[in-house]
Design an enzyme around this catalytic site. Structure first.
Site, mmCIF file in Angstrom:
data_model
loop_
_atom_site.group_PDB
_atom_site.id
_atom_site.type_symbol
_atom_site.label_atom_id
_atom_site.label_comp_id
_atom_site.label_asym_id
_atom_site.label_seq_id
_atom_site.Cartn_x
_atom_site.Cartn_y
_atom_site.Cartn_z
ATOM 1 N N SER A 226 0.845 -1.184 0.000
ATOM 2 C CA SER A 226 0.000 0.000 0.000
ATOM 3 C C SER A 226 0.875 1.226 0.000
ATOM 4 O O SER A 226 2.087 1.146 -0.063
ATOM 5 C CB SER A 226 -0.878 0.015 1.238
ATOM 6 O OG SER A 226 -0.064 0.257 2.365
ATOM 7 N N LYS A 227 0.202 2.333 0.095
ATOM 8 C CA LYS A 227 0.914 3.601 0.134
ATOM 9 C C LYS A 227 1.871 3.654 1.312
ATOM 10 O O LYS A 227 2.827 4.381 1.307
ATOM 11 C CB LYS A 227 -0.097 4.743 0.244
ATOM 12 C CG LYS A 227 -0.824 4.994 -1.050
ATOM 13 C CD LYS A 227 -1.962 5.960 -0.852
ATOM 14 C CE LYS A 227 -3.273 5.227 -0.812
ATOM 15 N NZ LYS A 227 -4.422 6.085 -0.717
ATOM 16 N N ARG A 228 1.556 2.866 2.310
ATOM 17 C CA ARG A 228 2.400 2.875 3.513
ATOM 18 C C ARG A 228 3.809 2.373 3.227
ATOM 19 O O ARG A 228 4.722 2.593 4.003
ATOM 20 C CB ARG A 228 1.781 1.981 4.582
ATOM 21 C CG ARG A 228 0.691 2.661 5.379
ATOM 22 C CD ARG A 228 -0.065 1.643 6.216
ATOM 23 N NE ARG A 228 -1.436 1.520 5.734
ATOM 24 C CZ ARG A 228 -2.228 0.507 6.020
ATOM 25 N NH1 ARG A 228 -1.793 -0.480 6.762
ATOM 26 N NH2 ARG A 228 -3.437 0.477 5.572
#
Length: 546
Positions: A251-253
């Site tokens: 994810s963006k994480r």
RNA sequence: GGUCCCAUCGUCUAGUCGGGCCUAGGACACCGGGUUUUCAACCCGGCAACAGGGGUUCGAAUCCCCUUGGGACUACCA
């Protein structure tokens, strides 16, 4: 008819996980002769950014995923932006309220947090305690007067277990007491995702909901809501999640995570300089390293650039910018958690649609393997038609602002024929950009100069090569090869001793297309000019080294 | 902590539903070799897995149970 949808919330660029979800919905609809809808779920007024919906749309278009109904093209069940459907949701919320299937709540966020903490302390799941009597309109008025937030919760029927029929996972059963009465209308009057999704899927006649496994826990809530409203229950398919090689959901994480690891790997990092590079305070950096705060994406990108850290591509646009073909992405994403029955992997889009079978979606999570992606890209660069490859290459050159971006089509097409076997468009660009650079602006790689030009009398060899090339009647790959091979025979050396200095002279590096093609495309005049400039430039340093 | 999902080579996976055809197949990566003017590409070969334990059965990767491990969710985000 099969109707599927992709319903992203516009919070930034489309990331690969979302693209994969979109892919499978689209693939399934296409393979069944059905319809694919794009719907923008912009009910979170705090998180949405005005440009994000457009970014997602652009990314889907780049991938070649087209929708039959949705933004920009409309459709008979629109609008397709949830923010434009508010009165529809209000109507159904009112219906539930009137039927006693939903009720008002006036809890503050702090009070709710307290209840959750208490539940955690007592080691039980935190479900909302439903009041014995639902608040009345009069209660709403007094709450409003008291300035309390007013939300609406759905009273989840508690009479029987909730059974989900999932195409991928089979039957999944939930105890109703585990499903708390969830909020369907927020205090700002907007519906929550749960309410909006149920209504829109019904009204848009969606038959199959293919989504990530992270939604499996939402499904009993959605299903009870559908039943309370007298809606159809669509077929569900909860896909495996794509995890990243650094662990956890892709994810963006992942980008902040990688950056954090990189900063921690530096010995005695200059945190102030890092903070300055990102335009944030030293305190913020420290909080970030402690995992207590995550800076915004532009900040992350700036710091990564400052530290020269390569962050994993996570958004579809990143892959575009790094020279991947949309065909590659669609194929690769379609193979994460799905497979054919006959070991086929690299396929065209048409082949993928033709053999798609929703039942073959895998249950287990998969890791996004960039090396395999690279291999797919190599194959697709080889597979696409020359016209398509040229179009992709031109688009790529524009987006990375290459010196080749103004080159004529016939030159670019020529370059593509001499870079067979390239893995990415970026590699093709890096390998061929020397062609259009001004002759006096070749960037000589110091290490390469030392290894190739300043050894074995290479500069004298260059002069010989130059004179032989000038003497050629016509300049073709064949005539150049013959001339160079003649030199190797006369001097009793390998071709490398002749070709490498020439290569470095014309492109400054040891990496280029075949030397014969390179010289042919450059032309004799510019080749000679570059040889002369090279000899001139390095004769001095050559004597110094000796 | 609670709920739910998942478990085959380093990775993506075939095989699991309907047990024997599995001495577990393919692809990527890796290693070795070949080709070669560079980087790639290409060709040949090799390494490598049924998480562990119990059942059921003539027979288990496949069915059941337990353990372990991984993941998701646990918001007035979607």
């Amino acid at each position: 008819m099969v109707v599927t949808r992709f319903a992203p919330s516009p919070t930034g660029y489309l990331h690969v996980g979302g693209a994969r979800t979109a892919m499978f919905n689209w693939l399934f609809a296409k393979s069944m002769g059905g319809k694919f809808i794009l719907r923008i779920e912009d009910t979170d007024t705090k998180r949405n950014t005005p440009t994000a919906a457009q970014q997602v749309i652009d990314d889907l278009r780049w991938l070649g995923i087209n929708w039959d109904e949705g933004p920009e093209i409309g459709g008979h069940n629109g609008p397709y932006l949830q923010s434009e459907r508010l009165e529809i949701y209000s109507k159904y919320i009112k219906q539930l309220l009137d039927e006693g299937k939903a009720y008002y709540c006036f809890d503050t966020p702090e009070e709710l947090a307290q209840m959750r903490d208490l539940a955690a302390k007592e080691k039980r799941s935190s479900v909302y305690a439903r009041p014995e009597n639902f608040p009345t309109e009069a209660d709403v008025e007094s709450a409003r007067a008291a300035g309390r937030p007013i939300t609406v919760r759905f009273a989840v029927p508690q009479d029987k277990p909730i059974v989900i029929q999932d195409i991928i996972r089979g039957e999944v059963t939930f105890a109703p007491e585990e499903i708390g009465d969830f909020i369907i209308q927020k205090s700002d009057g907007f519906p929550t995702y749960h309410m909006a999704v149920v209504i829109d899927d019904e009204l848009m006649e969606v038959t199959h909901v293919i989504r990530g496994q992270e939604h499996l826990m939402n499904t009993p809530g959605h299903q009870t809501l559908q039943q309370a409203l007298g809606f159809r229950v669509p077929q569900y398919a909860h896909m495996s999640v794509t995890v990243s090689d650094s662990g956890g959901k892709l994810s963006k994480r992942e980008r902040p995570k990688t950056l954090k690891t990189a900063i921690k790997a530096v010995q005695n990092p200059d945190l102030q300089a890092i903070a300055d590079a990102g335009g944030i305070s030293l305190e913020d950096i420290e909080l970030f390293l402690k995992g207590k705060m995550v800076p915004d994406m532009p900040v992350i990108n700036d710091i990564a650039e400052f530290l020269n850290v390569h962050l994993p591509e996570i958004n579809v646009v990143d892959f575009n910018k790094n020279g991947y073909l949309p065909e590659t992405m669609v194929n690769f994403l379609g193979m994460l958690g799905w497979s054919t029955s006959d070991d086929r992997e690299v396929m065209t889009l048409e082949e993928q649609i033709e053999c798609f079978d929703i039942k073959r979606l895998a249950k287990s999570n998969s890791l996004f393997d960039r090396k395999k992606l690279m291999s797919f890209n190599t194959e697709h660069i080889r597979m696409v038609s020359p016209e398509k490859l040229l179009a992709h290459f031109k688009a790529y050159l524009q987006c990375c602002d290459s010196p080749l971006k103004d080159a004529p089509d016939d030159l670019l097409a020529r370059l593509l024929t001499v870079t067979e076997g390239a893995r990415t468009l970026a590699e093709i660009e890096a390998k061929t950009r020397f062609i259009v650079l001004p002759d006096d602006q070749i960037e000589y790689i110091p290490k390469v100069v030392k290894k190739v030009l300043l050894k074995h009398d290479a500069l004298n060899m260059l002069a010989v090569v130059r004179d032989r090339l000038v003497a050629l009647d016509e300049l073709t790959a064949e005539s150049i090869e013959a001339a160079l091979r003649k030199i190797t025979e006369e001097k009793q050396v390998g071709l490398g001793k002749v070709a490498q200095p020439l290569r470095v002279a014309i492109c400054g590096n040891t990496v280029s297309p075949s030397i014969f093609d390179s010289v042919t495309i450059l032309g004799i005049d510019r080749t000679v000019k570059r040889i002369n400039l090279t000899i001139e430039k390095f004769t001095q340093s050559s004597t110094e080294v000796q």
